[in-house]
Design an enzyme around this catalytic site. Structure first.
Site, PDB file in Angstrom:
ATOM      1  N   CYS A  52     -33.947  31.661  -4.308  1.00 47.39           N
ATOM      2  CA  CYS A  52     -33.244  30.439  -4.707  1.00 47.39           C
ATOM      3  C   CYS A  52     -33.434  29.347  -3.666  1.00 47.39           C
ATOM      4  O   CYS A  52     -33.121  29.537  -2.490  1.00 47.39           O
ATOM      5  CB  CYS A  52     -31.745  30.739  -4.886  1.00 47.39           C
ATOM      6  SG  CYS A  52     -30.733  29.260  -5.134  1.00 47.39           S
ATOM      7  N   CYS A  55     -30.001  28.297  -1.870  1.00 48.33           N
ATOM      8  CA  CYS A  55     -29.231  29.201  -1.006  1.00 48.33           C
ATOM      9  C   CYS A  55     -29.444  28.855   0.471  1.00 48.33           C
ATOM     10  O   CYS A  55     -30.496  28.338   0.867  1.00 48.33           O
ATOM     11  CB  CYS A  55     -29.634  30.654  -1.267  1.00 48.33           C
ATOM     12  SG  CYS A  55     -28.810  31.407  -2.691  1.00 48.33           S
ATOM     13  N   ASN A  77     -32.642  14.655  -3.080  1.00 45.37           N
ATOM     14  CA  ASN A  77     -33.386  15.404  -4.083  1.00 45.37           C
ATOM     15  C   ASN A  77     -34.885  15.359  -3.797  1.00 45.37           C
ATOM     16  O   ASN A  77     -35.465  14.289  -3.593  1.00 45.37           O
ATOM     17  CB  ASN A  77     -33.106  14.817  -5.474  1.00 45.37           C
ATOM     18  CG  ASN A  77     -33.477  15.758  -6.596  1.00 45.37           C
ATOM     19  OD1 ASN A  77     -34.501  16.439  -6.535  1.00 45.37           O
ATOM     20  ND2 ASN A  77     -32.657  15.789  -7.626  1.00 45.37           N
ATOM     21  N   HIS A 114     -24.152  32.197  -4.238  1.00 47.81           N
ATOM     22  CA  HIS A 114     -25.037  32.028  -5.393  1.00 47.81           C
ATOM     23  C   HIS A 114     -24.401  32.515  -6.693  1.00 47.81           C
ATOM     24  O   HIS A 114     -24.758  32.068  -7.781  1.00 47.81           O
ATOM     25  CB  HIS A 114     -26.349  32.789  -5.135  1.00 47.81           C
ATOM     26  CG  HIS A 114     -27.391  32.611  -6.179  1.00 47.81           C
ATOM     27  ND1 HIS A 114     -28.208  31.502  -6.256  1.00 47.81           N
ATOM     28  CD2 HIS A 114     -27.760  33.411  -7.225  1.00 47.81           C
ATOM     29  CE1 HIS A 114     -29.035  31.625  -7.273  1.00 47.81           C
ATOM     30  NE2 HIS A 114     -28.785  32.772  -7.888  1.00 47.81           N
ATOM     31  N   ASN A 154     -24.748  19.569 -14.323  1.00 50.73           N
ATOM     32  CA  ASN A 154     -25.220  20.279 -15.500  1.00 50.73           C
ATOM     33  C   ASN A 154     -25.049  21.765 -15.228  1.00 50.73           C
ATOM     34  O   ASN A 154     -25.662  22.307 -14.303  1.00 50.73           O
ATOM     35  CB  ASN A 154     -26.693  19.978 -15.783  1.00 50.73           C
ATOM     36  CG  ASN A 154     -26.921  18.539 -16.189  1.00 50.73           C
ATOM     37  OD1 ASN A 154     -26.115  17.955 -16.897  1.00 50.73           O
ATOM     38  ND2 ASN A 154     -28.019  17.954 -15.723  1.00 50.73           N
ATOM     39  N   SER A 162     -31.859  24.367 -14.278  1.00 47.36           N
ATOM     40  CA  SER A 162     -32.922  25.327 -13.986  1.00 47.36           C
ATOM     41  C   SER A 162     -32.541  26.309 -12.892  1.00 47.36           C
ATOM     42  O   SER A 162     -33.264  27.281 -12.658  1.00 47.36           O
ATOM     43  CB  SER A 162     -34.208  24.583 -13.584  1.00 47.36           C
ATOM     44  OG  SER A 162     -33.969  23.778 -12.435  1.00 47.36           O
ATOM     45  N   HIS A 165     -27.431  28.460  -9.162  1.00 45.45           N
ATOM     46  CA  HIS A 165     -26.636  28.243  -7.949  1.00 45.45           C
ATOM     47  C   HIS A 165     -25.653  27.092  -8.197  1.00 45.45           C
ATOM     48  O   HIS A 165     -26.036  26.070  -8.775  1.00 45.45           O
ATOM     49  CB  HIS A 165     -27.549  27.907  -6.771  1.00 45.45           C
ATOM     50  CG  HIS A 165     -26.864  27.965  -5.446  1.00 45.45           C
ATOM     51  ND1 HIS A 165     -27.023  29.013  -4.560  1.00 45.45           N
ATOM     52  CD2 HIS A 165     -25.989  27.116  -4.847  1.00 45.45           C
ATOM     53  CE1 HIS A 165     -26.287  28.795  -3.479  1.00 45.45           C
ATOM     54  NE2 HIS A 165     -25.650  27.643  -3.638  1.00 45.45           N
ATOM     55  N   HIS A 167     -24.128  23.881  -8.207  1.00 39.23           N
ATOM     56  CA  HIS A 167     -24.533  22.602  -7.627  1.00 39.23           C
ATOM     57  C   HIS A 167     -24.409  21.482  -8.653  1.00 39.23           C
ATOM     58  O   HIS A 167     -24.321  21.710  -9.851  1.00 39.23           O
ATOM     59  CB  HIS A 167     -25.967  22.664  -7.102  1.00 39.23           C
ATOM     60  CG  HIS A 167     -27.011  22.658  -8.185  1.00 39.23           C
ATOM     61  ND1 HIS A 167     -27.291  23.753  -8.988  1.00 39.23           N
ATOM     62  CD2 HIS A 167     -27.847  21.667  -8.623  1.00 39.23           C
ATOM     63  CE1 HIS A 167     -28.243  23.449  -9.848  1.00 39.23           C
ATOM     64  NE2 HIS A 167     -28.605  22.178  -9.661  1.00 39.23           N
ATOM     65  N   GLN A 169     -25.309  16.865  -8.961  1.00 40.79           N
ATOM     66  CA  GLN A 169     -26.189  15.818  -8.471  1.00 40.79           C
ATOM     67  C   GLN A 169     -25.441  14.500  -8.321  1.00 40.79           C
ATOM     68  O   GLN A 169     -24.390  14.297  -8.929  1.00 40.79           O
ATOM     69  CB  GLN A 169     -27.373  15.630  -9.429  1.00 40.79           C
ATOM     70  CG  GLN A 169     -28.235  16.865  -9.582  1.00 40.79           C
ATOM     71  CD  GLN A 169     -29.480  16.595 -10.407  1.00 40.79           C
ATOM     72  OE1 GLN A 169     -30.283  15.701 -10.087  1.00 40.79           O
ATOM     73  NE2 GLN A 169     -29.668  17.365 -11.468  1.00 40.79           N
ATOM     74  N   HIS A 282     -17.059   8.748 -14.112  1.00 32.40           N
ATOM     75  CA  HIS A 282     -17.300   7.319 -14.298  1.00 32.40           C
ATOM     76  C   HIS A 282     -16.267   6.553 -13.488  1.00 32.40           C
ATOM     77  O   HIS A 282     -15.057   6.773 -13.639  1.00 32.40           O
ATOM     78  CB  HIS A 282     -17.203   6.938 -15.782  1.00 32.40           C
ATOM     79  CG  HIS A 282     -18.458   7.219 -16.539  1.00 32.40           C
ATOM     80  ND1 HIS A 282     -18.507   7.339 -17.918  1.00 32.40           N
ATOM     81  CD2 HIS A 282     -19.748   7.392 -16.107  1.00 32.40           C
ATOM     82  CE1 HIS A 282     -19.749   7.584 -18.290  1.00 32.40           C
ATOM     83  NE2 HIS A 282     -20.523   7.615 -17.219  1.00 32.40           N
TER      84      HIS A 282
END
Length: 340
Positions: A52, A55, A77, A114, A154, A162, A165, A167, A169, A282
């Site tokens: 991962c 991790c 990112n 994880h 997400n 994808s 773990h 997380h 953004q 928002h």
């Protein structure tokens, strides 16, 4: 139910924050929770995965090594959708219009574990995530070319995530996105006319009605919005008007974390699965204006409808007409409230 026809006949509900309508067809799904029963997933993820890239101590695709972090870890990112060094340009060629866009995108790991999601974390752990969100909102917003900071998560492969773990953004950019622009205008128009917060006045009406409230504490309300599009869509909003999360006190930050904990745990119980969703905050733009009309809020948009495998898709009429739902907001709220 005060408005009895809403549970039996097709109708439209107005989204006060976007100025758009959603079609509701309650007669098509009187008992939406009577879908298939599924066992809790037996899949157990390890607390650490050597493959991962999120991790602790692992190497990411760009060659950088993650520190041995113990709670929250944030980095720029490696495959950012927005670039901070893009040249400024625009095209106005008849009906061909282009405008350059710059920004900074970051990834925030909620935990080094994880195997966890927000639903598995303690309130104190989620509070650290809230503090990190606040810090990033402030620091990114201080950049002269950044006018909005979008915090989101997400969760689940069905939502395009994808990596399991835990997380989220943080995308920050020079202009307002479509959804934020709509909410900015709707709140501004209401504030100009009423001299009060659009969402604040809405929450007062919701608290009196008490038909879509799932949970509340001293500072926050968790509810199914009256105009919700997704079957089990949820909003978390502060009871008092605040423009952004930077205005949260320490106690309010913890109560916000509690609200997140309550709804994510309830979600996982709904269909005995790690509940997928997209969530986002928002809040007021970081454009140097006072933005007195803004009332920040967090929304959860989960796709599941009847079970862990039966999903709602935006197709047909929803793609060519407007959003539509069968299960009413009131029934959805009742169903989730039973699990809190």
């Amino acid at each position: 139910m005060k408005y009895t026809n809403l549970q039996d006949y097709s109708h439209k509900r107005f989204n006060i924050l976007t100025g758009e309508w959603v079609l509701v067809s309650p007669h098509r799904a009187k008992r939406p929770w009577q879908g298939q029963n599924e066992e809790i997933s037996k899949e157990k993820r390890p607390t650490y995965d050597s493959t991962c890239y999120l991790c602790a101590t692992n190497t990411r695709i760009n060659g950088e090594v993650n520190p041995d972090y113990k709670d929250v870890f944030i980095f720029t990112n490696d495959f950012a959708a927005l670039q901070n060094n893009s040249p400024s340009f625009q095209v106005n060629d008849g009906l061909f219009k282009v405008q350059s866009e710059t920004g900074i995108c970051k990834v925030i790991c909620f935990s080094p574990d994880h195997s966890k999601s927000l639903a598995d974390m303690e309130v104190d752990e989620i509070t650290k995530v809230v503090y990190a969100w606040k810090k990033e909102y402030i620091s990114l917003g201080e950049n002269e070319f950044i006018n909005y900071v979008q915090i989101f998560e997400n969760k689940g492969a069905v939502m395009g995530c994808s990596n399991p773990h835990p997380h989220g953004q943080i995308w920050s950019q020079s202009t307002l996105s479509n959804e934020v622009d709509k909410k900015d205008k709707q709140q501004a128009n209401y504030f100009k006319e009423k001299k009060s917060s659009l969402l604040g006045d809405y929450l007062q009406q919701e608290l009196v009605a008490n038909e879509r409230i799932i949970f509340e504490n001293d500072d926050f309300v968790v509810l199914i919005p009256f105009w919700a599009i997704w079957p089990f869509e949820v909003m978390i909003a502060p009871k008092k008007q605040q423009r952004n999360i930077a205005e949260l006190s320490d106690s309010e930050s913890r109560n916000f974390a509690e609200a997140i904990s309550v709804i994510t745990k309830a979600y996982d119980k709904l269909f005995n699965t790690s509940f997928p969703y997209s969530s986002g905050i928002h809040q007021a733009p970081t454009n140097g204006k006072k933005n007195k009309h803004w009332h920040w809020h967090m929304s959860f948009y989960p796709p599941l409808l009847r079970s862990a495998t039966v999903k709602k898709f935006m197709v047909g009429y929803e793609m060519f007409g407007s959003p539509q739902r069968d299960i009413t907001a009131e029934i959805a709220a009742q169903r989730i409230k039973e699990l809190v």
